[in-house]
Motif scaffolding. Structure first.
Motif, PDB file in Angstrom:
ATOM      1  N   ASP A  90       3.949  -7.692   1.191  1.00 58.79           N
ATOM      2  CA  ASP A  90       2.669  -7.279   1.316  1.00 58.79           C
ATOM      3  C   ASP A  90       2.154  -6.031   1.939  1.00 58.79           C
ATOM      4  OD1 ASP A  90       1.961  -9.026  -0.641  1.00 58.79           O
ATOM      5  OD2 ASP A  90       1.081 -10.538   0.589  1.00 58.79           O
ATOM      6  N   THR A  94       5.790  -1.932  -2.836  1.00 60.93           N
ATOM      7  CA  THR A  94       5.532  -1.422  -4.091  1.00 60.93           C
ATOM      8  C   THR A  94       4.457  -0.634  -4.787  1.00 60.93           C
ATOM      9  OG1 THR A  94       6.367  -3.840  -4.330  1.00 60.93           O
ATOM     10  CG2 THR A  94       5.855  -2.829  -6.386  1.00 60.93           C
ATOM     11  N   SER A  95       3.286  -0.851  -3.988  1.00 57.85           N
ATOM     12  CA  SER A  95       2.270   0.087  -4.302  1.00 57.85           C
ATOM     13  C   SER A  95       2.500   1.521  -4.002  1.00 57.85           C
ATOM     14  CB  SER A  95       1.138  -0.515  -3.642  1.00 57.85           C
ATOM     15  OG  SER A  95       0.855  -1.764  -3.802  1.00 57.85           O
ATOM     16  N   ASP A 190      -6.820   3.392   4.198  1.00 63.55           N
ATOM     17  CA  ASP A 190      -8.115   3.598   3.646  1.00 63.55           C
ATOM     18  C   ASP A 190      -8.973   2.026   4.262  1.00 63.55           C
ATOM     19  OD1 ASP A 190      -8.035   1.363   1.025  1.00 63.55           O
ATOM     20  OD2 ASP A 190      -6.023   2.084   1.749  1.00 63.55           O
TER      21      ASP A 190
HETATM   22  P1  GDP Z   1       4.705  -5.196  -1.184  1.00 64.70           P
HETATM   23  O1  GDP Z   1       5.025  -6.685  -1.154  1.00 64.70           O
HETATM   24  O2  GDP Z   1       5.127  -4.345   0.007  1.00 64.70           O
HETATM   25  O3  GDP Z   1       5.760  -4.425  -2.277  1.00 64.70           O
HETATM   26  O4  GDP Z   1       3.301  -5.111  -1.508  1.00 64.70           O
HETATM   27  P2  GDP Z   1       2.296  -4.618  -2.432  1.00 64.70           P
HETATM   28  O5  GDP Z   1       2.612  -3.123  -3.065  1.00 64.70           O
HETATM   29  O6  GDP Z   1       2.564  -5.674  -3.569  1.00 64.70           O
HETATM   30  O7  GDP Z   1       0.869  -4.439  -1.885  1.00 64.70           O
HETATM   31  C1  GDP Z   1       0.357  -6.084  -1.436  1.00 64.70           C
HETATM   32  C2  GDP Z   1      -1.160  -5.938  -1.348  1.00 64.70           C
HETATM   33  O8  GDP Z   1      -1.763  -4.816  -0.938  1.00 64.70           O
HETATM   34  C3  GDP Z   1      -1.693  -5.614  -2.801  1.00 64.70           C
HETATM   35  O9  GDP Z   1      -2.891  -6.536  -2.963  1.00 64.70           O
HETATM   36  C4  GDP Z   1      -2.050  -4.182  -2.716  1.00 64.70           C
HETATM   37  O10 GDP Z   1      -3.103  -4.042  -3.690  1.00 64.70           O
HETATM   38  C5  GDP Z   1      -2.361  -3.837  -1.397  1.00 64.70           C
HETATM   39  N1  GDP Z   1      -2.280  -2.669  -1.020  1.00 64.70           N
HETATM   40  C6  GDP Z   1      -1.224  -1.996  -1.102  1.00 64.70           C
HETATM   41  N2  GDP Z   1      -1.159  -0.869  -0.490  1.00 64.70           N
HETATM   42  C7  GDP Z   1      -2.588  -0.765  -0.198  1.00 64.70           C
HETATM   43  C8  GDP Z   1      -3.314   0.250   0.232  1.00 64.70           C
HETATM   44  O11 GDP Z   1      -2.994   1.473   0.733  1.00 64.70           O
HETATM   45  N3  GDP Z   1      -4.623   0.124   0.756  1.00 64.70           N
HETATM   46  C9  GDP Z   1      -5.138  -1.048   0.345  1.00 64.70           C
HETATM   47  N4  GDP Z   1      -6.540  -1.465   0.447  1.00 64.70           N
HETATM   48  N5  GDP Z   1      -4.434  -2.040  -0.122  1.00 64.70           N
HETATM   49  C10 GDP Z   1      -3.137  -2.004  -0.401  1.00 64.70           C
END
Ligand code: GDP
Length: 480
Positions: A90, A94-95, A190
């Motif tokens: 989280d 991935t994002s 952000d």
């Molecule tokens: P992963 O488990 O590391 O792959 O994390 P994800 O990419 O699934 O992101 C987890 C959560 O954090 C999601 O709800 C995203 O929308 C949120 N998120 C990811 N990057 C950002 C960011 O740069 N800013 C904000 N505000 N939320 C983010």
């Protein structure tokens, strides 16, 4: 190093029985297909008055090590860096991967990037960077353990509002162990609650001291949502890559690492690879661990068919006869015969080794049971691909019996090895599962390991029968 009892016997002009007897006399239970250990070899050497030198039996088929000779330094060119992003769940791994990809791919090609893929290449300031999405840091290290150290640079992503979390610490350990340069991407900048200094302080405590604090780790603030800081991050990657002076030989026979592979309906085994040396071309004959084939189709990271993949480029390859494991190394061969021979030899060695392990375990357990007078039979479950072979195997196994021991077929059926077979095997003491042209899925395999159930698979009926015979003679000598 790997020599089986019967191979050793052959080499020194003895019969397998003589070898087995010597070891048995010293309390070492082996069957003729078992691999001999170093100490066993020494004992045998003394006993038979011969000199034993230990050499690697896999030597002649170690195509990955042999490959080094293919590379010619005078052909070296700079290759793009391969980057892996890891972090606590989280925190935005991935994002971030998705944002980098979508912001760097020309809009005309955007159609190809709707689905998430395991590796892709982008361009920054006219230079390429390849990103790999490893399923986790454990997988990252597992791949390295297999010799597929595809990653040049590791990015640790830490959420600016959350800071260092348990998995972040694990990631730090894995990243450090890899010896790759590390860049910290502080994500979610952000957010109002973002706190870069907190992250830096927490990381500094774990020997990840920021450059502006006198350390050597770059911290880049980014946002996977707004895209802020991403150019900065990419420029930093290029800078690190420059320091690393990454080189490869594009004229060498192709060598590529498998980052993901699966069986796709209608397409067969599909492997996602990253090219490490040479160029992967349509029609190439390839070996990949115990699998082999001829490259039938290549799809690039945008889902488009291409004729080749260059250095550090990534795409999917069709044409292998079976699904290779992630982390396997694919190497080009001169002919399809060569490719097939190497793969077959490797498969045979792997199988024999596996078999030698599992037979031993179940035999040891069994000899105890026999000593206690509990069993006088070898319970088996037989699974085959077609009914014809099932009948043949069942018939032959039921025939190999004598006064002391016999085979007891607990269950025989057509189809894959399933969890229900495991349950059945666990229920009857010492029961082993014999698969003919069928294999357990990964999850069944793991469960079998956990449950202590032995699964042996074969593609030649004779081998299967022979192993069972060996197991029975082992049981007999235990009775004597
Ligand atoms: P992963 O488990 O590391 O792959 O994390 P994800 O990419 O699934 O992101 C987890 C959560 O954090 C999601 O709800 C995203 O929308 C949120 N998120 C990811 N990057 C950002 C960011 O740069 N800013 C904000 N505000 N939320 C983010």
């Amino acid at each position: 190093e790997d020599i089986r009892v019967y191979e050793f016997a052959e080499a020194c002009g003895k019969s397998p029985a003589e070898v087995i007897t010597v070891l048995f006399g010293l309390g070492m239970m082996v069957t003729k297909n078992d691999f001999l250990k170093q100490d066993e070899l020494e004992i045998l050497g003394e006993e038979f008055g011969i000199e034993v030198t230990v050499k690697d039996a896999l030597e002649d088929v170690n195509y990955v090590e042999d490959y080094q000779e293919e590379v010619d330094i005078s052909h070296f060119v700079t290759r793009p860096p391969v980057v892996t992003i890891m972090g606590h769940v989280d925190h935005g791994k991935t994002s971030l991967l998705d944002k980098i990809r979508s912001s760097k791919v020309a809009s005309g090609e955007a159609g190809g990037i709707t689905q998430h893929i395991s590796a892709y290449t982008i361009e920054q300031s006219g230079q390429k960077i390849t990103f790999v999405d490893t399923p986790g840091h454990a997988a990252f290290s597992a791949m390295r353990a297999r010799g597929a150290d595809v990653t040049d640079i590791v990015i640790i992503v830490v959420a600016a509002d959350d800071g260092v979390m348990p998995q972040t610490e694990e990631v730090i350990s894995h990243a450090k162990a890899s010896g790759c340069p590390i860049i910290v991407a502080v994500n979610k900048m952000d957010k109002e609650t973002a706190n870069m200094d907190m992250v830096k302080a927490q990381m500094a405590e774990r020997e990840m001291t920021p450059v502006d604090w006198g350390g050597d780790v770059e911290f880049i603030g980014v946002s996977a949502h707004t895209g802020m800081g991403i150019d900065d991050l990419l420029e930093n990657i290029l800078l690190q890559a420059e320091i690393l002076e990454l080189k490869a030989d594009p004229k060498a026979k192709v060598k590529a690492a498998v980052v993901e592979a699966s069986l796709e309906k209608g397409r067969g085994p599909v492997a996602t690879v990253i090219v490490q040396n040479g160029i992967l071309r349509l029609g190439d004959n390839i070996v990949c661990d115990t699998t082999y084939g001829r490259v039938k189709a290549i799809t690039n990271d945008l889902g488009k068919p291409v004729k080749e993949l260059g250095l550090s480029e990534t795409g999917t390859v069709l044409g292998l006869n079976e699904v290779p494991a992630a982390g396997a190394i694919m190497v080009g061969q001169d002919s399809d015969k060569e490719a097939r021979d190497i793969a077959t030899k490797r498969a045979e060695h792997a199988r024999a080794k596996e078999l030698s392990k599992s037979t031993k375990v179940s035999l040891e357990e069994m000899s105890g049971l026999i000593a206690e007078g509990k069993i006088k039979q070898l319970p088996v479950i037989i699974k085959t691909d077609v009914a014809g072979s099932l009948e043949a195997i069942k018939g032959s196994l039921e025939k190999i019996q004598n006064d002391e021991v016999k085979v007891k077929v607990v269950h025989a059926g057509v189809g894959g090895i399933t969890e229900s077979d495991l349950v059945l095997a666990s229920a009857s003491e010492g029961c082993i599962i014999l698969g003919f042209n069928v294999r357990p899925t990964g999850s069944v395999k793991n469960k079998a390991k956990a449950d202590g159930v032995t699964i042996n698979t074969y593609s030649i009926i004779y081998d299967l029968i022979d192993d069972v015979k060996d197991a029975l003679s082992g049981m007999m000598s235990a009775i004597i």
